[in-house]
Motif scaffolding. Structure first.
Motif, mmCIF file in Angstrom:
data_model
loop_
_atom_site.group_PDB
_atom_site.id
_atom_site.type_symbol
_atom_site.label_atom_id
_atom_site.label_comp_id
_atom_site.label_asym_id
_atom_site.label_seq_id
_atom_site.Cartn_x
_atom_site.Cartn_y
_atom_site.Cartn_z
ATOM 1 N N UNK A 12 0.819 -1.215 0.000
ATOM 2 C CA UNK A 12 0.000 0.000 0.000
ATOM 3 C C UNK A 12 0.851 1.263 0.000
ATOM 4 N N UNK A 13 2.015 1.222 0.641
ATOM 5 C CA UNK A 13 2.859 2.413 0.735
ATOM 6 C C UNK A 13 4.023 2.398 -0.252
ATOM 7 N N UNK A 14 4.652 1.255 -0.429
ATOM 8 C CA UNK A 14 5.883 1.202 -1.209
ATOM 9 C C UNK A 14 5.682 1.277 -2.707
ATOM 10 N N UNK A 15 4.704 0.545 -3.244
ATOM 11 C CA UNK A 15 4.527 0.520 -4.696
ATOM 12 C C UNK A 15 4.092 1.878 -5.248
ATOM 13 N N UNK A 16 3.042 2.514 -4.697
ATOM 14 C CA UNK A 16 2.698 3.854 -5.229
ATOM 15 C C UNK A 16 3.835 4.858 -5.093
ATOM 16 N N UNK A 17 4.539 4.824 -3.954
ATOM 17 C CA UNK A 17 5.650 5.757 -3.754
ATOM 18 C C UNK A 17 6.740 5.537 -4.787
ATOM 19 N N UNK A 18 7.124 4.287 -5.006
ATOM 20 C CA UNK A 18 8.176 3.990 -5.971
ATOM 21 C C UNK A 18 7.791 4.343 -7.392
ATOM 22 N N UNK A 67 3.366 -6.064 13.269
ATOM 23 C CA UNK A 67 3.010 -6.047 11.847
ATOM 24 C C UNK A 67 3.210 -4.656 11.263
ATOM 25 N N UNK A 68 2.740 -3.635 11.971
ATOM 26 C CA UNK A 68 2.894 -2.259 11.488
ATOM 27 C C UNK A 68 4.367 -1.876 11.394
ATOM 28 N N UNK A 69 5.136 -2.248 12.420
ATOM 29 C CA UNK A 69 6.558 -1.906 12.431
ATOM 30 C C UNK A 69 7.290 -2.530 11.254
ATOM 31 N N UNK A 70 7.087 -3.826 11.033
ATOM 32 C CA UNK A 70 7.769 -4.492 9.932
ATOM 33 C C UNK A 70 7.234 -4.013 8.579
ATOM 34 N N UNK A 71 5.937 -3.725 8.513
ATOM 35 C CA UNK A 71 5.380 -3.220 7.263
ATOM 36 C C UNK A 71 6.026 -1.916 6.832
ATOM 37 N N UNK A 72 6.237 -1.015 7.792
ATOM 38 C CA UNK A 72 6.891 0.260 7.487
ATOM 39 C C UNK A 72 8.350 0.048 7.105
ATOM 40 N N UNK A 73 9.015 -0.862 7.807
ATOM 41 C CA UNK A 73 10.429 -1.131 7.513
ATOM 42 C C UNK A 73 10.599 -1.765 6.129
ATOM 43 N N UNK A 74 9.598 -2.531 5.659
ATOM 44 C CA UNK A 74 9.686 -3.183 4.358
ATOM 45 C C UNK A 74 9.376 -2.233 3.200
ATOM 46 N N UNK A 75 8.815 -1.058 3.499
ATOM 47 C CA UNK A 75 8.425 -0.119 2.434
ATOM 48 C C UNK A 75 9.605 0.299 1.559
ATOM 49 N N UNK A 76 10.766 0.699 2.111
ATOM 50 C CA UNK A 76 11.868 1.159 1.247
ATOM 51 C C UNK A 76 12.328 0.139 0.217
ATOM 52 N N UNK A 118 11.946 -0.021 -11.713
ATOM 53 C CA UNK A 118 11.144 -0.558 -12.811
ATOM 54 C C UNK A 118 10.412 0.548 -13.558
ATOM 55 N N UNK A 119 9.898 1.534 -12.802
ATOM 56 C CA UNK A 119 9.181 2.641 -13.441
ATOM 57 C C UNK A 119 10.108 3.477 -14.314
ATOM 58 N N UNK A 120 11.349 3.676 -13.864
ATOM 59 C CA UNK A 120 12.312 4.447 -14.657
ATOM 60 C C UNK A 120 12.584 3.759 -15.991
ATOM 61 N N UNK A 158 7.772 -8.937 -11.909
ATOM 62 C CA UNK A 158 8.961 -8.745 -11.068
ATOM 63 C C UNK A 158 8.569 -8.411 -9.637
ATOM 64 N N UNK A 159 7.566 -7.566 -9.481
ATOM 65 C CA UNK A 159 7.109 -7.201 -8.138
ATOM 66 C C UNK A 159 6.530 -8.414 -7.418
ATOM 67 N N UNK A 160 5.840 -9.287 -8.144
ATOM 68 C CA UNK A 160 5.248 -10.483 -7.531
ATOM 69 C C UNK A 160 6.310 -11.395 -6.945
#
Length: 303
Positions: free
Chosen positions: A101-107, A152-161, A170-172, A205-207
């Motif tokens: 939810x956070x990492x893909x749109x941001x990237x 879960x929230x802590x690890x979810x945020x850490x996995x975002x980068x 990939x977008x570039x 690739x994301x999958x």
């Protein structure tokens, strides 16, 4: 011609050259599905209440009544193993869901637009990635309290980068391809180009990365529970069971062997599955036909 180009490219992405599925893929997927289904239907497969204390059966060895024995409180290890798998898998899905939810749109936004947003976001990601994942999760849990939801929230945020970095790269690459230029020429909005066309062509690739993240999340959640910062007793969890079992390993080795084997089995199966999936998808990526080919097709079609 731009419409034909876009249509042909999207169609080519769906037509994959079939490759024989390897035995490793089938075995790893079967093991993962077996554990996942057994955990999902734990109330059906469990033989005892996982949280019921029976002190008379404390540290009982495996028997016909208790297949894997009992823990120090007389709770059935087999039943707790099934319910612990449910906790581990649901927790890992929650971690990956937050990172999606956070990492893909941001990237994708950073890769497509670049500029100040890209520099600031990627600088923050670099700072987070400079620290070990588990250490940041420990700091977060120590600051906001113990519990499964906090973990879960802590690890979810850490996995975002990690996911943001992958999506950005990939977008570039994708934004410089002809089909994106065709979308721009047809007047498509940036949101449609990013999330309907670029994202769809990066999804394979994301999958693969997401499937690997599930295995890492199971390990990290188990590690937090092992350290006493994750799931709270009496909730069944593999990491907590492993932590408690090591104190009584001489009396009943199954207290540690059962959850440890479950963690190893599911993480190894996920890693092998992810590797096989990557090989399968990489070998079947369709290439974009050239403009000249479309021009020849158009001339031949219209005489």
């Amino acid at each position: 011609m731009f419409t034909l180009l876009l249509r042909q490219y999207n169609a080519s992405g769906r037509k994959k050259r079939r490759k024989p599925i390897s035995a490793s893929f089938i075995v790893s997927l079967s093991i993962f599905l077996a554990i996942a289904l057994a955990s999902a239907f734990a109330p059906i497969f469990a033989t005892h209440d996982p949280n019921k204390n029976e002190l008379a059966s404390s540290l009982a060895m495996p028997s016909a009544l208790h297949w894997l024995g009992c823990d120090q409180n007389g709770r059935d290890i087999y039943s707790r193993l099934l319910y612990g798998g449910r906790t581990a898998l649901l927790g890992a899905i929650g971690v990956v869901g937050i990172s999606i939810a956070l990492g893909i749109p941001l990237g994708l936004l950073c890769g497509f637009y670049g500029g100040l947003l890209d520099r600031i976001a990627m600088s923050v990601c670099d700072i987070i990635l400079a620290f070990p994942t588990l250490l940041l999760a420990l700091i977060f849990v120590a600051a906001f309290g113990r519990g499964l939801n906090i973990s879960i929230i802590a690890l979810g945020i850490v996995y975002v980068p990690m996911l943001a970095r992958l999506s950005r790269s990939l977008a570039i690459v994708e934004k410089n391809k002809p089909y994106v230029q065709a979308c721009i020429a047809l007047g498509y909005s940036p949101a449609r180009i990013i999330f309907k066309h670029i994202l769809m062509n990066c999804i394979s690739t994301i999958s693969v990365q997401l499937s690997m993240d599930i295995g890492y999340a199971i390990l990290d959640l188990s590690a937090l529970s092992f350290l006493g910062l994750g799931v709270l007793d009496p909730t069944a969890d593999w990491g907590a069971m492993l932590s408690q079992g090591r104190l009584y390993i001489m009396q009943n080795p199954m207290l540690s062997l059962a959850p440890g084997a479950a963690i190893v089995l599911i993480t190894v199966s996920i890693n092998i599955f992810s590797d096989c999936l990557r090989q399968y998808l990489d070998s079947s990526q369709a290439k974009l036909p050239s403009f000249e080919k479309f021009d020849r097709q158009e001339r031949h079609k219209h005489g």
